[in-house]
Scaffold this motif. Sequence first.
Motif, PDB file in Angstrom:
ATOM      1  N   PHE A 173       0.825  -1.205   0.000  1.00 27.34           N
ATOM      2  CA  PHE A 173       0.000   0.000   0.000  1.00 27.34           C
ATOM      3  C   PHE A 173       0.863   1.261   0.000  1.00 27.34           C
ATOM      4  N   LEU A 174       1.993   1.212   0.663  1.00 25.60           N
ATOM      5  CA  LEU A 174       2.899   2.367   0.637  1.00 25.60           C
ATOM      6  C   LEU A 174       3.491   2.564  -0.751  1.00 25.60           C
ATOM      7  N   ARG A 175       3.832   1.444  -1.403  1.00 20.54           N
ATOM      8  CA  ARG A 175       4.366   1.542  -2.764  1.00 20.54           C
ATOM      9  C   ARG A 175       3.317   2.102  -3.720  1.00 20.54           C
ATOM     10  N   MET A 176       2.065   1.667  -3.548  1.00 20.48           N
ATOM     11  CA  MET A 176       0.992   2.178  -4.407  1.00 20.48           C
ATOM     12  C   MET A 176       0.807   3.679  -4.197  1.00 20.48           C
ATOM     13  N   ALA A 177       0.904   4.126  -2.947  1.00 17.55           N
ATOM     14  CA  ALA A 177       0.778   5.555  -2.651  1.00 17.55           C
ATOM     15  C   ALA A 177       1.944   6.329  -3.267  1.00 17.55           C
ATOM     16  N   GLN A 178       3.140   5.764  -3.215  1.00 18.03           N
ATOM     17  CA  GLN A 178       4.301   6.430  -3.807  1.00 18.03           C
ATOM     18  C   GLN A 178       4.145   6.554  -5.319  1.00 18.03           C
ATOM     19  N   ARG A 201       2.910  10.087  -9.976  1.00 19.53           N
ATOM     20  CA  ARG A 201       2.084  10.394 -11.140  1.00 19.53           C
ATOM     21  C   ARG A 201       1.252  11.653 -10.936  1.00 19.53           C
ATOM     22  N   GLY A 202       1.164  12.090  -9.681  1.00 20.92           N
ATOM     23  CA  GLY A 202       0.378  13.278  -9.378  1.00 20.92           C
ATOM     24  C   GLY A 202      -1.106  12.985  -9.211  1.00 20.92           C
ATOM     25  N   THR A 203      -1.448  11.718  -8.965  1.00 25.55           N
ATOM     26  CA  THR A 203      -2.855  11.340  -8.830  1.00 25.55           C
ATOM     27  C   THR A 203      -3.227  10.988  -7.394  1.00 25.55           C
ATOM     28  N   LEU A 204      -2.364  11.262  -6.451  1.00 23.16           N
ATOM     29  CA  LEU A 204      -2.635  10.922  -5.049  1.00 23.16           C
ATOM     30  C   LEU A 204      -3.496  12.016  -4.425  1.00 23.16           C
ATOM     31  N   THR A 205      -4.781  11.742  -4.298  1.00 22.09           N
ATOM     32  CA  THR A 205      -5.702  12.687  -3.669  1.00 22.09           C
ATOM     33  C   THR A 205      -5.795  12.369  -2.181  1.00 22.09           C
ATOM     34  N   LYS A 258      -5.267   8.748  -0.502  1.00 23.73           N
ATOM     35  CA  LYS A 258      -4.271   8.627   0.570  1.00 23.73           C
ATOM     36  C   LYS A 258      -4.899   7.975   1.803  1.00 23.73           C
ATOM     37  N   ARG A 259      -6.126   8.388   2.116  1.00 29.29           N
ATOM     38  CA  ARG A 259      -6.839   7.830   3.268  1.00 29.29           C
ATOM     39  C   ARG A 259      -7.129   6.343   3.069  1.00 29.29           C
ATOM     40  N   VAL A 260      -7.489   5.961   1.857  1.00 28.73           N
ATOM     41  CA  VAL A 260      -7.765   4.553   1.543  1.00 28.73           C
ATOM     42  C   VAL A 260      -6.501   3.719   1.710  1.00 28.73           C
ATOM     43  N   TYR A 261      -5.393   4.198   1.158  1.00 27.67           N
ATOM     44  CA  TYR A 261      -4.139   3.466   1.287  1.00 27.67           C
ATOM     45  C   TYR A 261      -3.717   3.352   2.749  1.00 27.67           C
ATOM     46  N   LEU A 262      -3.886   4.402   3.506  1.00 30.17           N
ATOM     47  CA  LEU A 262      -3.517   4.375   4.920  1.00 30.17           C
ATOM     48  C   LEU A 262      -4.395   3.404   5.702  1.00 30.17           C
ATOM     49  N   THR A 263      -5.688   3.394   5.399  1.00 27.26           N
ATOM     50  CA  THR A 263      -6.605   2.468   6.065  1.00 27.26           C
ATOM     51  C   THR A 263      -6.249   1.022   5.741  1.00 27.26           C
TER      52      THR A 263
END
Length: 58
Positions: free
Chosen positions: A11-16, A21-25, A29-34
């Motif tokens: 999930f951290l890699r997906m967030a990175q 790509r500039g698509t991290l809203t 971010k909240r979904v990945y953290l959860t």
Amino acid sequence: MKVPPTDRMHFLRMAQIANERGTLTETLKRVYLTNYAKAVRREKAAVASAALERRFAN
């Protein structure tokens, strides 16, 4: 409910990747953290379950 093990770093890699790509809203971010937190809890539960099982096996 059995959930297959997931590497929490996934999930951290997906967030990175999304950040690069500039698509991290904020929502993403909240979904990945959860999902990261859930994976950590699953790992801890698996360790506790194994310890409990080993305790009763002895």
